[in-house]
Design a protein around this motif. Structure first.
Motif, PDB file in Angstrom:
ATOM      1  N   TYR A 164       1.493  -2.017  -0.307  1.00 34.07           N
ATOM      2  CA  TYR A 164       2.897  -2.008   0.086  1.00 34.07           C
ATOM      3  C   TYR A 164       3.242  -3.153   1.035  1.00 34.07           C
ATOM      4  O   TYR A 164       4.388  -3.280   1.457  1.00 34.07           O
ATOM      5  CB  TYR A 164       3.249  -0.675   0.749  1.00 34.07           C
ATOM      6  N   ALA A 165       2.260  -4.001   1.339  1.00 38.27           N
ATOM      7  CA  ALA A 165       2.480  -5.053   2.334  1.00 38.27           C
ATOM      8  C   ALA A 165       3.571  -6.023   1.906  1.00 38.27           C
ATOM      9  O   ALA A 165       4.362  -6.492   2.723  1.00 38.27           O
ATOM     10  CB  ALA A 165       1.178  -5.805   2.604  1.00 38.27           C
ATOM     11  N   ALA A 166       3.626  -6.337   0.618  1.00 36.99           N
ATOM     12  CA  ALA A 166       4.621  -7.308   0.144  1.00 36.99           C
ATOM     13  C   ALA A 166       6.040  -6.784   0.321  1.00 36.99           C
ATOM     14  O   ALA A 166       7.000  -7.561   0.374  1.00 36.99           O
ATOM     15  CB  ALA A 166       4.362  -7.640  -1.317  1.00 36.99           C
ATOM     16  N   GLN A 167       6.167  -5.460   0.452  1.00 32.49           N
ATOM     17  CA  GLN A 167       7.495  -4.876   0.611  1.00 32.49           C
ATOM     18  C   GLN A 167       7.895  -4.770   2.084  1.00 32.49           C
ATOM     19  O   GLN A 167       9.011  -4.398   2.410  1.00 32.49           O
ATOM     20  CB  GLN A 167       7.509  -3.474  -0.005  1.00 32.49           C
ATOM     21  N   GLY A 168       6.930  -5.066   2.971  1.00 31.29           N
ATOM     22  CA  GLY A 168       7.175  -4.888   4.402  1.00 31.29           C
ATOM     23  C   GLY A 168       7.987  -6.023   4.993  1.00 31.29           C
ATOM     24  O   GLY A 168       8.341  -6.994   4.330  1.00 31.29           O
ATOM     25  N   ARG A 169       8.285  -5.887   6.265  1.00 32.78           N
ATOM     26  CA  ARG A 169       8.999  -6.937   6.979  1.00 32.78           C
ATOM     27  C   ARG A 169       8.242  -7.223   8.268  1.00 32.78           C
ATOM     28  O   ARG A 169       7.482  -6.393   8.748  1.00 32.78           O
ATOM     29  CB  ARG A 169      10.422  -6.466   7.325  1.00 32.78           C
ATOM     30  N   PRO A 170       8.423  -8.407   8.862  1.00 31.53           N
ATOM     31  CA  PRO A 170       7.724  -8.697  10.111  1.00 31.53           C
ATOM     32  C   PRO A 170       8.116  -7.701  11.198  1.00 31.53           C
ATOM     33  O   PRO A 170       9.260  -7.272  11.288  1.00 31.53           O
ATOM     34  CB  PRO A 170       8.198 -10.110  10.446  1.00 31.53           C
ATOM     35  N   ASP A 171       7.145  -7.331  12.014  1.00 31.18           N
ATOM     36  CA  ASP A 171       7.376  -6.424  13.143  1.00 31.18           C
ATOM     37  C   ASP A 171       6.810  -7.127  14.369  1.00 31.18           C
ATOM     38  O   ASP A 171       5.605  -7.233  14.508  1.00 31.18           O
ATOM     39  CB  ASP A 171       6.677  -5.085  12.910  1.00 31.18           C
ATOM     40  N   GLY A 172       7.652  -7.622  15.276  1.00 29.15           N
ATOM     41  CA  GLY A 172       7.162  -8.523  16.302  1.00 29.15           C
ATOM     42  C   GLY A 172       6.764  -9.817  15.619  1.00 29.15           C
ATOM     43  O   GLY A 172       7.377 -10.252  14.647  1.00 29.15           O
ATOM     44  N   GLU A 174       3.337 -10.378  14.818  1.00 30.74           N
ATOM     45  CA  GLU A 174       1.943 -10.339  14.417  1.00 30.74           C
ATOM     46  C   GLU A 174       1.603  -9.272  13.398  1.00 30.74           C
ATOM     47  O   GLU A 174       0.459  -9.019  13.138  1.00 30.74           O
ATOM     48  CB  GLU A 174       1.055 -10.175  15.662  1.00 30.74           C
ATOM     49  N   ALA A 175       2.586  -8.618  12.803  1.00 31.29           N
ATOM     50  CA  ALA A 175       2.231  -7.516  11.938  1.00 31.29           C
ATOM     51  C   ALA A 175       3.274  -7.301  10.857  1.00 31.29           C
ATOM     52  O   ALA A 175       4.374  -7.839  10.897  1.00 31.29           O
ATOM     53  CB  ALA A 175       2.073  -6.248  12.776  1.00 31.29           C
ATOM     54  N   THR A 176       2.916  -6.490   9.871  1.00 28.42           N
ATOM     55  CA  THR A 176       3.807  -6.126   8.782  1.00 28.42           C
ATOM     56  C   THR A 176       4.061  -4.630   8.826  1.00 28.42           C
ATOM     57  O   THR A 176       3.114  -3.839   8.880  1.00 28.42           O
ATOM     58  CB  THR A 176       3.182  -6.517   7.431  1.00 28.42           C
ATOM     59  N   LEU A 177       5.299  -4.243   8.813  1.00 24.91           N
ATOM     60  CA  LEU A 177       5.679  -2.842   8.900  1.00 24.91           C
ATOM     61  C   LEU A 177       5.999  -2.306   7.514  1.00 24.91           C
ATOM     62  O   LEU A 177       6.749  -2.924   6.765  1.00 24.91           O
ATOM     63  CB  LEU A 177       6.905  -2.691   9.805  1.00 24.91           C
ATOM     64  N   ILE A 178       5.394  -1.155   7.180  1.00 25.97           N
ATOM     65  CA  ILE A 178       5.699  -0.488   5.917  1.00 25.97           C
ATOM     66  C   ILE A 178       5.975   0.986   6.205  1.00 25.97           C
ATOM     67  O   ILE A 178       5.783   1.459   7.326  1.00 25.97           O
ATOM     68  CB  ILE A 178       4.534  -0.601   4.905  1.00 25.97           C
ATOM     69  N   ALA A 179       6.407   1.702   5.196  1.00 26.96           N
ATOM     70  CA  ALA A 179       6.525   3.153   5.283  1.00 26.96           C
ATOM     71  C   ALA A 179       5.728   3.755   4.144  1.00 26.96           C
ATOM     72  O   ALA A 179       5.839   3.314   2.995  1.00 26.96           O
ATOM     73  CB  ALA A 179       7.983   3.592   5.203  1.00 26.96           C
TER      74      ALA A 179
END
Length: 239
Positions: A164-172, A174-179
Protein backbone atom coordinates in the motif's frame (compact mmCIF):
# COMPACT_ATOMS: atom_id res chain seq x y z
CA UNK A 1 -2.90 15.07 20.31
CA UNK A 2 -5.33 12.65 21.92
CA UNK A 3 -6.73 10.06 19.50
CA UNK A 4 -10.39 10.30 18.63
CA UNK A 5 -12.74 7.70 19.99
CA UNK A 6 -13.14 6.11 16.57
CA UNK A 7 -9.46 5.09 16.56
CA UNK A 8 -9.73 3.59 20.04
CA UNK A 9 -12.82 1.69 18.85
CA UNK A 10 -10.91 0.38 15.82
CA UNK A 11 -8.15 -0.95 18.05
CA UNK A 12 -10.66 -2.49 20.46
CA UNK A 13 -12.22 -4.35 17.54
CA UNK A 14 -8.80 -5.40 16.27
CA UNK A 15 -7.84 -6.84 19.68
CA UNK A 16 -11.14 -8.74 19.69
CA UNK A 17 -10.94 -10.13 16.15
CA UNK A 18 -7.16 -10.56 15.84
CA UNK A 19 -6.68 -9.79 12.16
CA UNK A 20 -3.12 -8.81 13.12
CA UNK A 21 -1.74 -11.98 14.75
CA UNK A 22 0.07 -10.12 17.53
CA UNK A 23 -3.28 -8.70 18.66
CA UNK A 24 -4.29 -12.06 20.10
CA UNK A 25 -1.00 -13.94 20.41
CA UNK A 26 -0.11 -14.92 24.00
CA UNK A 27 3.59 -15.68 23.59
CA UNK A 28 6.07 -12.79 23.77
CA UNK A 29 7.55 -11.22 20.67
CA UNK A 30 10.73 -12.82 19.40
CA UNK A 31 12.32 -9.36 19.45
CA UNK A 32 11.36 -9.00 23.10
CA UNK A 33 12.99 -12.30 24.08
CA UNK A 34 16.09 -11.50 22.00
CA UNK A 35 16.60 -8.12 23.66
CA UNK A 36 16.11 -9.31 27.23
CA UNK A 37 18.41 -12.30 26.78
CA UNK A 38 21.08 -10.11 25.17
CA UNK A 39 20.97 -7.50 27.93
CA UNK A 40 21.06 -10.16 30.64
CA UNK A 41 24.08 -11.85 29.06
CA UNK A 42 25.91 -8.55 29.01
CA UNK A 43 25.09 -7.78 32.63
CA UNK A 44 22.79 -4.79 32.20
CA UNK A 45 20.32 -4.22 35.05
CA UNK A 46 16.72 -5.01 34.21
CA UNK A 47 14.72 -3.86 37.20
CA UNK A 48 12.21 -1.40 35.70
CA UNK A 49 10.53 -1.80 32.32
CA UNK A 50 7.99 0.15 30.28
CA UNK A 51 5.82 -1.45 27.59
CA UNK A 52 4.58 1.30 25.25
CA UNK A 53 1.39 0.38 23.40
CA UNK A 54 1.23 -2.90 25.30
CA UNK A 55 -2.01 -4.22 23.80
CA UNK A 56 -3.19 -7.22 25.78
CA UNK A 57 0.18 -7.37 27.50
CA UNK A 58 1.99 -10.46 26.23
CA UNK A 59 5.35 -8.67 26.41
CA UNK A 60 4.54 -7.01 29.74
CA UNK A 61 3.85 -10.43 31.21
CA UNK A 62 7.12 -11.76 29.81
CA UNK A 63 9.13 -8.93 31.38
CA UNK A 64 7.39 -9.48 34.71
CA UNK A 65 8.22 -13.19 34.57
CA UNK A 66 11.86 -12.17 34.16
CA UNK A 67 11.62 -10.32 37.48
CA UNK A 68 11.08 -6.80 36.19
CA UNK A 69 8.59 -4.26 37.52
CA UNK A 70 6.64 -3.21 34.45
CA UNK A 71 4.54 -0.19 33.57
CA UNK A 72 2.23 -1.12 30.68
CA UNK A 73 0.46 1.58 28.66
CA UNK A 74 -2.24 1.37 26.01
CA UNK A 75 -5.14 3.67 25.15
CA UNK A 76 -7.57 0.78 24.68
CA UNK A 77 -9.42 0.10 27.97
CA UNK A 78 -10.45 -3.44 26.97
CA UNK A 79 -6.83 -4.40 26.30
CA UNK A 80 -5.68 -3.04 29.67
CA UNK A 81 -8.50 -4.90 31.42
CA UNK A 82 -7.38 -8.11 29.71
CA UNK A 83 -3.83 -7.54 30.98
CA UNK A 84 -5.05 -6.91 34.51
CA UNK A 85 -6.88 -10.26 34.53
CA UNK A 86 -3.92 -12.09 32.99
CA UNK A 87 -1.49 -10.61 35.52
CA UNK A 88 -3.76 -11.60 38.38
CA UNK A 89 -4.10 -15.14 37.02
CA UNK A 90 -0.31 -15.50 36.96
CA UNK A 91 0.06 -13.82 40.36
CA UNK A 92 2.06 -11.02 38.72
CA UNK A 93 -0.24 -8.20 39.79
CA UNK A 94 2.43 -6.77 42.12
CA UNK A 95 4.88 -6.53 39.23
CA UNK A 96 2.70 -4.97 36.51
CA UNK A 97 1.18 -1.48 36.56
CA UNK A 98 -1.37 -1.36 33.71
CA UNK A 99 -2.43 2.12 32.57
CA UNK A 100 -5.02 3.36 30.09
CA UNK A 101 -2.78 5.97 28.50
CA UNK A 102 -2.30 7.72 25.17
CA UNK A 103 1.44 7.36 24.54
CA UNK A 104 1.60 10.70 22.67
CA UNK A 105 0.68 12.57 25.85
CA UNK A 106 2.91 12.96 28.95
CA UNK A 107 3.77 9.56 30.36
CA UNK A 108 2.87 9.07 34.04
CA UNK A 109 6.33 7.69 34.79
CA UNK A 110 9.03 9.16 37.01
CA UNK A 111 12.00 10.72 35.18
CA UNK A 112 15.18 8.69 34.69
CA UNK A 113 13.47 5.51 35.91
CA UNK A 114 13.40 2.88 33.17
CA UNK A 115 16.14 0.36 32.43
CA UNK A 116 14.28 -0.84 29.35
CA UNK A 117 11.52 0.77 27.30
CA UNK A 118 9.96 -1.44 24.63
CA UNK A 119 7.77 -0.48 21.69
CA UNK A 120 6.73 -3.40 19.55
CA UNK A 121 4.70 -2.10 16.61
CA UNK A 122 3.19 0.86 18.47
CA UNK A 123 5.41 3.70 17.18
CA UNK A 124 4.61 2.77 13.57
CA UNK A 125 0.96 3.63 14.19
CA UNK A 126 1.59 7.11 15.64
CA UNK A 127 0.53 10.06 13.50
CA UNK A 128 1.14 12.91 12.82
CA UNK A 129 4.88 13.63 12.92
CA UNK A 130 4.43 16.12 15.80
CA UNK A 131 2.96 13.33 17.93
CA UNK A 132 6.10 11.26 17.36
CA UNK A 133 8.24 14.18 18.52
CA UNK A 134 6.23 14.34 21.77
CA UNK A 135 6.70 10.58 22.13
CA UNK A 136 10.47 11.01 21.80
CA UNK A 137 10.51 13.68 24.51
CA UNK A 138 8.66 11.31 26.83
CA UNK A 139 11.06 8.49 26.04
CA UNK A 140 14.20 10.53 26.71
CA UNK A 141 12.81 11.85 29.98
CA UNK A 142 11.96 8.34 31.16
CA UNK A 143 15.13 6.36 30.34
CA UNK A 144 17.86 5.84 32.92
CA UNK A 145 21.44 6.68 32.10
CA UNK A 146 22.66 3.82 29.90
CA UNK A 147 19.06 2.62 29.63
CA UNK A 148 17.91 0.78 26.51
CA UNK A 149 15.03 1.26 24.10
CA UNK A 150 13.73 -1.58 21.91
CA UNK A 151 11.67 -0.64 18.87
CA UNK A 152 10.24 -3.11 16.37
CA UNK A 153 8.43 -2.06 13.20
CA UNK A 154 7.45 -3.32 9.77
CA UNK A 155 9.94 -2.57 7.04
CA UNK A 156 8.72 -0.39 4.19
CA UNK A 157 9.27 -3.53 2.09
CA UNK A 158 6.94 -5.65 4.24
CA UNK A 159 4.78 -7.98 2.16
CA UNK A 160 1.53 -6.74 3.68
CA UNK A 161 2.02 -3.06 4.47
CA UNK A 162 4.45 -2.42 1.62
CA UNK A 163 1.84 -3.17 -1.05
CA UNK A 164 0.00 0.00 0.00
CA UNK A 165 3.06 2.27 0.08
CA UNK A 166 2.48 3.64 -3.42
CA UNK A 167 -0.93 4.86 -2.28
CA UNK A 168 0.49 6.67 0.75
CA UNK A 169 1.49 10.27 1.17
CA UNK A 170 4.52 11.83 2.88
CA UNK A 171 4.16 12.19 6.65
CA UNK A 172 6.72 14.67 7.96
CA UNK A 173 9.89 14.31 5.93
CA UNK A 174 10.82 10.73 6.59
CA UNK A 175 7.93 8.35 6.23
CA UNK A 176 4.94 7.16 4.21
CA UNK A 177 1.51 7.09 5.79
CA UNK A 178 -1.05 4.45 4.82
CA UNK A 179 -4.27 3.07 6.26
CA UNK A 180 -4.83 -0.64 6.67
CA UNK A 181 -7.81 -1.21 4.35
CA UNK A 182 -9.18 -4.02 6.54
CA UNK A 183 -9.29 -2.36 9.97
CA UNK A 184 -8.85 1.30 9.00
CA UNK A 185 -5.92 1.78 11.39
CA UNK A 186 -3.22 4.18 10.13
CA UNK A 187 0.31 2.89 9.80
CA UNK A 188 3.57 4.66 9.06
CA UNK A 189 6.14 2.85 6.94
CA UNK A 190 9.73 3.52 7.93
CA UNK A 191 13.14 2.34 6.79
CA UNK A 192 15.83 1.38 9.28
CA UNK A 193 17.64 4.63 8.47
CA UNK A 194 14.51 6.69 9.15
CA UNK A 195 14.20 5.30 12.67
CA UNK A 196 17.88 5.70 13.51
CA UNK A 197 17.89 9.29 12.26
CA UNK A 198 14.75 10.11 14.23
CA UNK A 199 16.24 9.04 17.56
CA UNK A 200 19.69 10.55 16.92
CA UNK A 201 21.71 12.14 18.45
CA UNK A 202 20.52 11.07 21.90
CA UNK A 203 20.22 7.34 21.18
CA UNK A 204 22.76 5.13 19.43
CA UNK A 205 22.30 1.70 17.87
CA UNK A 206 23.37 -1.02 20.32
CA UNK A 207 22.19 -4.17 18.51
CA UNK A 208 19.70 -5.17 15.82
CA UNK A 209 17.99 -8.04 14.08
CA UNK A 210 15.88 -8.24 10.94
CA UNK A 211 13.06 -10.74 10.87
CA UNK A 212 11.81 -12.08 7.54
CA UNK A 213 9.22 -14.84 7.62
CA UNK A 214 5.78 -15.69 6.26
CA UNK A 215 2.95 -14.69 8.57
CA UNK A 216 -0.78 -14.21 8.37
CA UNK A 217 -2.47 -10.83 8.19
CA UNK A 218 -6.25 -10.75 8.18
CA UNK A 219 -6.42 -14.44 7.31
CA UNK A 220 -3.97 -14.45 4.39
CA UNK A 221 -0.25 -15.33 4.40
CA UNK A 222 2.31 -12.71 3.37
CA UNK A 223 6.10 -12.52 3.39
CA UNK A 224 6.60 -10.24 6.38
CA UNK A 225 9.67 -8.12 7.06
CA UNK A 226 10.37 -6.36 10.34
CA UNK A 227 13.28 -4.73 12.14
CA UNK A 228 14.09 -4.79 15.84
CA UNK A 229 16.53 -2.08 16.89
CA UNK A 230 17.95 -1.92 20.41
CA UNK A 231 19.08 1.64 21.10
CA UNK A 232 21.01 3.09 24.05
CA UNK A 233 21.82 6.56 25.34
CA UNK A 234 24.73 8.01 23.41
CA UNK A 235 27.70 8.71 25.73
CA UNK A 236 27.55 12.41 24.77
CA UNK A 237 23.98 12.62 26.04
CA UNK A 238 24.06 10.84 29.39
CA UNK A 239 21.78 12.45 31.97
Amino acid sequence: MSPDQSLIDKWALEYEKGGIPSSVRASPSGAMVWAVELLKRQGFPLREGLDVGCGKGRNSLYMARQGMHVTAMDFTPDAIEHLEHAAAAEKLGDKIRPLVQDVTEPWPVAPVKMDLVVDLFCFKHITPHEARLEYKRNLLRTLRTRGHYLISFASIGDGYYGQYAAQGRPDGEEATLIADPVNGIPSVLFTRKHILNFFLPELDLFAEIQQNAPSEMHGKTYERSAYALLLRWSPQHFH
